[in-house]
Structure formats: structure tokens, C-alpha cells
Design a protein around this motif. Structure first.
Motif, PDB file in Angstrom:
ATOM      1  N   GLU A  38       0.839  -1.212   0.000  1.00  0.00           N
ATOM      2  CA  GLU A  38       0.000   0.000   0.000  1.00  0.00           C
ATOM      3  C   GLU A  38       0.868   1.254   0.000  1.00  0.00           C
ATOM      4  O   GLU A  38       0.629   2.196  -0.754  1.00  0.00           O
ATOM      5  CB  GLU A  38      -0.907  -0.029   1.220  1.00  0.00           C
ATOM      6  CG  GLU A  38      -1.857   1.139   1.324  1.00  0.00           C
ATOM      7  CD  GLU A  38      -2.729   1.062   2.567  1.00  0.00           C
ATOM      8  OE1 GLU A  38      -3.095   2.135   3.072  1.00  0.00           O
ATOM      9  OE2 GLU A  38      -3.030  -0.058   3.032  1.00  0.00           O
ATOM     10  N   ARG A  39       1.898   1.267   0.832  1.00  0.00           N
ATOM     11  CA  ARG A  39       2.797   2.432   0.910  1.00  0.00           C
ATOM     12  C   ARG A  39       3.577   2.605  -0.386  1.00  0.00           C
ATOM     13  O   ARG A  39       3.771   3.736  -0.855  1.00  0.00           O
ATOM     14  CB  ARG A  39       3.744   2.281   2.098  1.00  0.00           C
ATOM     15  CG  ARG A  39       4.672   3.436   2.273  1.00  0.00           C
ATOM     16  CD  ARG A  39       3.920   4.696   2.660  1.00  0.00           C
ATOM     17  NE  ARG A  39       4.857   5.792   2.804  1.00  0.00           N
ATOM     18  CZ  ARG A  39       4.633   7.030   2.390  1.00  0.00           C
ATOM     19  NH1 ARG A  39       3.469   7.348   1.853  1.00  0.00           N
ATOM     20  NH2 ARG A  39       5.539   7.957   2.537  1.00  0.00           N
ATOM     21  N   ALA A  40       4.014   1.511  -0.991  1.00  0.00           N
ATOM     22  CA  ALA A  40       4.737   1.590  -2.263  1.00  0.00           C
ATOM     23  C   ALA A  40       3.855   2.204  -3.346  1.00  0.00           C
ATOM     24  O   ALA A  40       4.322   3.007  -4.157  1.00  0.00           O
ATOM     25  CB  ALA A  40       5.214   0.203  -2.680  1.00  0.00           C
ATOM     26  N   ARG A  41       2.583   1.862  -3.339  1.00  0.00           N
ATOM     27  CA  ARG A  41       1.649   2.437  -4.312  1.00  0.00           C
ATOM     28  C   ARG A  41       1.431   3.929  -4.055  1.00  0.00           C
ATOM     29  O   ARG A  41       1.240   4.702  -4.992  1.00  0.00           O
ATOM     30  CB  ARG A  41       0.329   1.693  -4.276  1.00  0.00           C
ATOM     31  CG  ARG A  41       0.431   0.320  -4.888  1.00  0.00           C
ATOM     32  CD  ARG A  41      -0.874  -0.414  -4.848  1.00  0.00           C
ATOM     33  NE  ARG A  41      -0.760  -1.693  -5.550  1.00  0.00           N
ATOM     34  CZ  ARG A  41      -1.459  -2.761  -5.266  1.00  0.00           C
ATOM     35  NH1 ARG A  41      -2.366  -2.716  -4.296  1.00  0.00           N
ATOM     36  NH2 ARG A  41      -1.295  -3.876  -5.938  1.00  0.00           N
ATOM     37  N   GLU A  42       1.455   4.336  -2.785  1.00  0.00           N
ATOM     38  CA  GLU A  42       1.334   5.764  -2.461  1.00  0.00           C
ATOM     39  C   GLU A  42       2.560   6.534  -2.946  1.00  0.00           C
ATOM     40  O   GLU A  42       2.439   7.659  -3.425  1.00  0.00           O
ATOM     41  CB  GLU A  42       1.187   5.958  -0.953  1.00  0.00           C
ATOM     42  CG  GLU A  42      -0.125   5.484  -0.376  1.00  0.00           C
ATOM     43  CD  GLU A  42      -0.134   5.502   1.149  1.00  0.00           C
ATOM     44  OE1 GLU A  42       0.878   5.913   1.764  1.00  0.00           O
ATOM     45  OE2 GLU A  42      -1.151   5.096   1.733  1.00  0.00           O
ATOM     46  N   LEU A  43       3.741   5.934  -2.812  1.00  0.00           N
ATOM     47  CA  LEU A  43       4.982   6.596  -3.203  1.00  0.00           C
ATOM     48  C   LEU A  43       5.141   6.698  -4.717  1.00  0.00           C
ATOM     49  O   LEU A  43       5.747   7.642  -5.210  1.00  0.00           O
ATOM     50  CB  LEU A  43       6.191   5.863  -2.613  1.00  0.00           C
ATOM     51  CG  LEU A  43       6.342   5.945  -1.098  1.00  0.00           C
ATOM     52  CD1 LEU A  43       7.441   5.005  -0.625  1.00  0.00           C
ATOM     53  CD2 LEU A  43       6.642   7.369  -0.662  1.00  0.00           C
ATOM     54  N   SER A  44       4.617   5.716  -5.444  1.00  0.00           N
ATOM     55  CA  SER A  44       4.722   5.704  -6.908  1.00  0.00           C
ATOM     56  C   SER A  44       3.359   5.420  -7.529  1.00  0.00           C
ATOM     57  O   SER A  44       3.100   4.312  -8.000  1.00  0.00           O
ATOM     58  CB  SER A  44       5.720   4.641  -7.353  1.00  0.00           C
ATOM     59  OG  SER A  44       7.012   4.982  -6.983  1.00  0.00           O
ATOM     60  N   PRO A  45       2.477   6.414  -7.522  1.00  0.00           N
ATOM     61  CA  PRO A  45       1.152   6.182  -8.108  1.00  0.00           C
ATOM     62  C   PRO A  45       1.262   5.871  -9.597  1.00  0.00           C
ATOM     63  O   PRO A  45       2.124   6.388 -10.295  1.00  0.00           O
ATOM     64  CB  PRO A  45       0.414   7.493  -7.867  1.00  0.00           C
ATOM     65  CG  PRO A  45       1.420   8.487  -7.445  1.00  0.00           C
ATOM     66  CD  PRO A  45       2.652   7.761  -7.045  1.00  0.00           C
ATOM     67  N   GLY A  46       0.403   4.974 -10.045  1.00  0.00           N
ATOM     68  CA  GLY A  46       0.398   4.625 -11.456  1.00  0.00           C
ATOM     69  C   GLY A  46       1.332   3.488 -11.818  1.00  0.00           C
ATOM     70  O   GLY A  46       1.369   3.068 -12.967  1.00  0.00           O
ATOM     71  N   THR A  47       2.114   2.986 -10.866  1.00  0.00           N
ATOM     72  CA  THR A  47       3.001   1.859 -11.123  1.00  0.00           C
ATOM     73  C   THR A  47       2.730   0.762 -10.100  1.00  0.00           C
ATOM     74  O   THR A  47       2.259   1.031  -9.001  1.00  0.00           O
ATOM     75  CB  THR A  47       4.487   2.258 -11.034  1.00  0.00           C
ATOM     76  OG1 THR A  47       4.786   2.670  -9.705  1.00  0.00           O
ATOM     77  CG2 THR A  47       4.824   3.374 -12.001  1.00  0.00           C
ATOM     78  N   SER A  48       3.036  -0.472 -10.461  1.00  0.00           N
ATOM     79  CA  SER A  48       2.893  -1.593  -9.527  1.00  0.00           C
ATOM     80  C   SER A  48       4.250  -1.894  -8.916  1.00  0.00           C
ATOM     81  O   SER A  48       5.240  -2.010  -9.635  1.00  0.00           O
ATOM     82  CB  SER A  48       2.397  -2.842 -10.246  1.00  0.00           C
ATOM     83  OG  SER A  48       1.062  -2.697 -10.605  1.00  0.00           O
ATOM     84  N   PRO A  49       4.315  -2.041  -7.603  1.00  0.00           N
ATOM     85  CA  PRO A  49       5.596  -2.377  -6.979  1.00  0.00           C
ATOM     86  C   PRO A  49       5.987  -3.820  -7.272  1.00  0.00           C
ATOM     87  O   PRO A  49       5.124  -4.668  -7.515  1.00  0.00           O
ATOM     88  CB  PRO A  49       5.321  -2.181  -5.489  1.00  0.00           C
ATOM     89  CG  PRO A  49       3.859  -2.359  -5.341  1.00  0.00           C
ATOM     90  CD  PRO A  49       3.251  -1.884  -6.620  1.00  0.00           C
TER      91      PRO A  49
END
Length: 68
Positions: A38-49
Motif C-alpha cells: 500500500e505504501r509503495a503504491r502511495e509513493l509511486s502512483p500509477g506503477t505496480s511495486p
């Protein structure tokens, strides 16, 4: 162009680190894989971690990455 990939890795302590590609330090450390994703998605919106596998499966081993 900046590399916007993010990685979710399990640490030896049992928690999860969120890192950007080629970084020396984690952007965040969270207690569960779900919260780290969830945090990774917040840091890089529009990309999948990219998420480190944390168990052995027939399709891969822990050294493989998967998309959530």
C-alpha cells in the motif's frame, strides 16, 4: 528519465522495506507485506511495486519478484 520502480522486500527482522530502484535506504519500513505494498503504491502512483516472494512455490523461489 528517473527510475520509478519500487520494491517491497522482507527484512531479516521479519518486517518489510519499501525501496526505490538503486536506493541505499528504505523509503519506509512496515510490519506487514500488505501495508508495505500500500505504501509503495502511495509513493509511486500509477506503477505496480515489485514484491519479493516470501515462500517457496512451484512457480518460483524467494529470489524471484512478482507483481501484486
Amino acid at each position: 528519465m528517473a527510475d520509478k520502480r519500487t520494491y517491497v522486500e522482507r527484512r531479516p527482522q521479519g518486517d518489510y522495506a519499501v525501496r526505490r530502484a538503486n536506493s541505499e535506504r528504505a523509503s519506509a519500513v512496515l510490519p506487514t507485506q500488505a501495508k508495505a505494498i500500500e505504501r509503495a503504491r502511495e509513493l509511486s502512483p500509477g506503477t505496480s511495486p515489485h514484491v519479493e516472494r516470501v515462500r517457496n512455490t512451484t512457480g518460483g523461489s524467494p529470489d524471484k519478484w512478482r507483481k501484486p
